[in-house]
Design a protein around this motif. Structure first.
Motif, mmCIF file in Angstrom:
data_model
loop_
_atom_site.group_PDB
_atom_site.id
_atom_site.type_symbol
_atom_site.label_atom_id
_atom_site.label_comp_id
_atom_site.label_asym_id
_atom_site.label_seq_id
_atom_site.Cartn_x
_atom_site.Cartn_y
_atom_site.Cartn_z
ATOM 1 N N ALA A 177 0.834 -1.199 0.000
ATOM 2 C CA ALA A 177 0.000 0.000 0.000
ATOM 3 C C ALA A 177 0.867 1.247 0.000
ATOM 4 O O ALA A 177 1.972 1.257 0.548
ATOM 5 C CB ALA A 177 -0.917 0.006 1.229
ATOM 6 N N VAL B 7 -3.778 5.065 0.556
ATOM 7 C CA VAL B 7 -4.672 4.264 1.398
ATOM 8 C C VAL B 7 -4.863 4.979 2.734
ATOM 9 O O VAL B 7 -3.888 5.257 3.438
ATOM 10 C CB VAL B 7 -4.088 2.860 1.627
ATOM 11 C CG1 VAL B 7 -5.045 2.021 2.468
ATOM 12 C CG2 VAL B 7 -3.816 2.163 0.290
ATOM 13 N N LEU C 277 -6.111 1.005 6.142
ATOM 14 C CA LEU C 277 -4.921 0.166 6.174
ATOM 15 C C LEU C 277 -4.895 -0.683 7.447
ATOM 16 O O LEU C 277 -4.623 -1.888 7.401
ATOM 17 C CB LEU C 277 -3.674 1.042 6.086
ATOM 18 C CG LEU C 277 -2.316 0.329 6.062
ATOM 19 C CD1 LEU C 277 -2.244 -0.648 4.902
ATOM 20 C CD2 LEU C 277 -1.192 1.358 5.977
ATOM 21 N N VAL D 289 3.808 -6.108 5.634
ATOM 22 C CA VAL D 289 3.185 -4.931 5.038
ATOM 23 C C VAL D 289 4.292 -4.086 4.436
ATOM 24 O O VAL D 289 5.280 -3.774 5.107
ATOM 25 C CB VAL D 289 2.404 -4.097 6.078
ATOM 26 C CG1 VAL D 289 1.945 -2.778 5.466
ATOM 27 C CG2 VAL D 289 1.211 -4.878 6.597
ATOM 28 N N LEU E 163 4.876 -0.479 3.001
ATOM 29 C CA LEU E 163 4.266 0.851 2.962
ATOM 30 C C LEU E 163 5.190 1.782 2.181
ATOM 31 O O LEU E 163 6.332 2.012 2.582
ATOM 32 C CB LEU E 163 4.061 1.371 4.385
ATOM 33 C CG LEU E 163 3.279 2.687 4.534
ATOM 34 C CD1 LEU E 163 1.859 2.535 3.977
ATOM 35 C CD2 LEU E 163 3.239 3.121 6.000
ATOM 36 N N ILE F 112 0.721 0.517 12.456
ATOM 37 C CA ILE F 112 0.444 -0.691 11.682
ATOM 38 C C ILE F 112 1.301 -1.853 12.167
ATOM 39 O O ILE F 112 0.830 -2.999 12.277
ATOM 40 C CB ILE F 112 0.689 -0.432 10.183
ATOM 41 C CG1 ILE F 112 -0.235 0.678 9.672
ATOM 42 C CG2 ILE F 112 0.504 -1.706 9.372
ATOM 43 C CD1 ILE F 112 -1.699 0.391 9.880
#
Length: 336
Positions: free
Chosen positions: A199, A231, A236, A248, A250, A266
């Protein structure tokens, strides 16, 4: 090679690579404007002499600067025709006006950049497909696509808005090529390890690096979930809780979108049963994170580094390129 070194001239394919156009474009210019080779070997095969090449180089320079093709063809013929009674000087390789600042790059990157500046969409598409098929996603991105995109961006900044159409066209075809070469995801099921979630940070619109990583991961058999640009933070976090991803990624292109508090939020998301909670591996990609304190989070140096780290987590191992041409040859992607 022997024919060319003996003075028989360039083949159409060799000339197309040199000029950064498609063979179809050369044939079209021959048919429409009479810019074909002066002679054909054995009466059939096209062979382009230095004089032919000089005309076509002039044609490329003129069309790159916006001259309509028909007018460019007339001017190219007149400009390269020697005056009566004068022996033509040896043709020299010229730099097209407005050429992109590429530096030391692969020849394929130069050809791609020239085609993009001319807004020659068929040539751009053909060259992109060729480098992905020949070298695989990782090398194609790092050595051809990304340098060309960066050069367009630098030219745009230094020239006002003159090159914005070049960037848009090149970005569109890079994205299209990456998606075309991304295999279909495997059948639905319950994998032992969660997918890799990719993302862009909130406010970040640059998705092409993530698209390249997504294509490479899927080729290596790693399940992914691609969320694309900008996002929202809440979305997210919700996706991480729902998917339980193994990692993830990013992406932030600029410092303005690189939010460390969001990244830490996150990374701290947990899921699973009480007493056996899981957390994701956090990978921060892009120049926006440079100089930031990213303790406990991964900062890959590029696509190859990110790919090696993430494929190792899935047991597919680094360096295994599943591009058909390489799979048949049984070798990994070549590096310069």
């Amino acid at each position: 090679m022997d024919d060319e070194s003996a003075g028989a001239g360039l083949t159409t394919g060799a000339l197309a690579r040199r000029l950064g156009v498609s063979p179809t474009t050369l044939r079209s210019w021959d048919r429409r404007y009479g810019l074909g080779p002066a002679a054909r070997a054995d009466g059939r095969h096209r062979r382009w002499t230095p004089d032919d090449v000089a005309v076509l180089e002039a044609m490329c320079r003129l069309t790159s600067s916006g001259v309509p093709p028909a007018e460019a063809a007339r001017t190219a013929r007149d400009a390269t025709r020697p005056p009566a009674g004068r022996t033509p000087a040896p043709a020299s390789r010229s730099r097209a006006p407005g050429a992109l600042p590429l530096g030391d790059v692969r020849q394929e990157c130069r050809g791609l950049a020239r085609a993009a500046v001319r807004l020659d969409a068929p040539a751009v598409e053909e060259q992109l497909d060729g480098v992905v098929t020949e070298y695989g996603i990782t090398v194609a991105w790092q050595d051809v696509m990304a340098p060309a995109l960066h050069a367009v961006g630098r030219k745009w900044v230094s020239s006002g808005d003159r090159y914005i159409e070049v960037e848009h066209l090149l970005s569109w075809h890079v994205s299209t090529t990456l998606r075309r070469h991304t295999p279909r995801l495997g059948p639905a099921g319950t994998p032992v390890t969660g997918p890799v979630l990719l993302a862009c940070a909130p406010g970040e619109q640059h998705t092409l690096p993530l698209e390249a990583l997504n294509a490479a991961l899927v080729q290596h058999g790693v399940p992914t979930r691609m969320f694309g640009s900008a996002v929202p933070a809440e979305a997210l976090a919700a996706a991480v809780r729902r998917l339980g991803p193994a990692a993830v990624v990013l992406w932030s292109q600029s410092r303005a979108t690189a939010s460390l508090p969001l990244a830490r939020q996150i990374a701290d998301v947990e899921w699973g049963v009480r007493g056996a909670r899981s957390q994701t591996l956090m990978m921060l990609g892009g120049p926006g994170w440079a100089g930031r304190s990213c303790h406990g989070m991964l900062r890959p140096t590029g696509l190859a580094d990110a790919l090696d780290t993430l494929t190792a987590a899935y047991g597919t191992g680094p360096g295994r390129d599943l591009t058909p041409a390489r799979a048949r040859a049984g070798t990994g992607p070549a590096r310069p």
